[in-house]
Design a protein around this motif. Sequence first.
Motif, PDB file in Angstrom:
ATOM      1  N   ARG A 273       0.843  -1.190   0.000  1.00 57.22           N
ATOM      2  CA  ARG A 273       0.000   0.000   0.000  1.00 57.22           C
ATOM      3  C   ARG A 273       0.874   1.234   0.000  1.00 57.22           C
ATOM      4  O   ARG A 273       2.051   1.174   0.347  1.00 57.22           O
ATOM      5  CB  ARG A 273      -0.981   0.001   1.173  1.00 57.22           C
ATOM      6  N   ILE A 274       0.266   2.343  -0.406  1.00 58.67           N
ATOM      7  CA  ILE A 274       0.950   3.632  -0.395  1.00 58.67           C
ATOM      8  C   ILE A 274      -0.070   4.670   0.058  1.00 58.67           C
ATOM      9  O   ILE A 274      -1.223   4.632  -0.381  1.00 58.67           O
ATOM     10  CB  ILE A 274       1.561   3.949  -1.782  1.00 58.67           C
ATOM     11  N   SER A 275       0.341   5.538   0.950  1.00 54.51           N
ATOM     12  CA  SER A 275      -0.574   6.576   1.423  1.00 54.51           C
ATOM     13  C   SER A 275       0.026   7.947   1.166  1.00 54.51           C
ATOM     14  O   SER A 275       1.237   8.133   1.211  1.00 54.51           O
ATOM     15  CB  SER A 275      -0.903   6.390   2.900  1.00 54.51           C
ATOM     16  N   PHE A 276      -0.850   8.871   0.869  1.00 50.52           N
ATOM     17  CA  PHE A 276      -0.471  10.234   0.505  1.00 50.52           C
ATOM     18  C   PHE A 276      -1.254  11.211   1.373  1.00 50.52           C
ATOM     19  O   PHE A 276      -2.483  11.061   1.509  1.00 50.52           O
ATOM     20  CB  PHE A 276      -0.852  10.529  -0.950  1.00 50.52           C
ATOM     21  N   ASP A 277      -0.577  12.214   1.917  1.00 50.79           N
ATOM     22  CA  ASP A 277      -1.301  13.287   2.597  1.00 50.79           C
ATOM     23  C   ASP A 277      -2.289  13.896   1.619  1.00 50.79           C
ATOM     24  O   ASP A 277      -1.953  14.180   0.472  1.00 50.79           O
ATOM     25  CB  ASP A 277      -0.335  14.374   3.085  1.00 50.79           C
ATOM     26  N   GLY A 278      -3.491  14.062   2.071  1.00 57.05           N
ATOM     27  CA  GLY A 278      -4.523  14.666   1.243  1.00 57.05           C
ATOM     28  C   GLY A 278      -5.300  13.684   0.388  1.00 57.05           C
ATOM     29  O   GLY A 278      -6.281  14.061  -0.246  1.00 57.05           O
ATOM     30  N   TYR A 279      -4.864  12.425   0.349  1.00 52.94           N
ATOM     31  CA  TYR A 279      -5.538  11.426  -0.476  1.00 52.94           C
ATOM     32  C   TYR A 279      -5.966  10.196   0.314  1.00 52.94           C
ATOM     33  O   TYR A 279      -6.916   9.535  -0.057  1.00 52.94           O
ATOM     34  CB  TYR A 279      -4.635  10.981  -1.629  1.00 52.94           C
TER      35      TYR A 279
END
Length: 107
Positions: free
Chosen positions: A41-47
């Motif tokens: 998984r990959i997480s992004f601020d704002g998403y």
Amino acid sequence: MGFFITTMPDTRPADYYLGCLGGSVFLDFDNYEDDRIRLKRISFDGYGCCDLGDQALPMTEVDSRAFKKIIETRLSDKSRLTTIAKKTILNNRNLIWEDALNEYGLF
């Protein structure tokens, strides 16, 4: 990209956790079959958090070995790690939110 090793809560299980871009992006990796590594998984601020699921393509055997060595040596070769991470993201871009990849310059 400024990678750093981090941890995540038990509700977000993975074998390896990396943060980058000042803590705006987090990548979770798992050991996969044949001693290969796969982006989980990959997480992004704002998403939010983008789970790649079972369709994620694993790293090559060579990249997987290099990734493990870099992690074991506390990110001894961040340049190589950046190359491996970007290649892994590129290989799985169809599973990751394109607008987030563009905003963070990972595409």
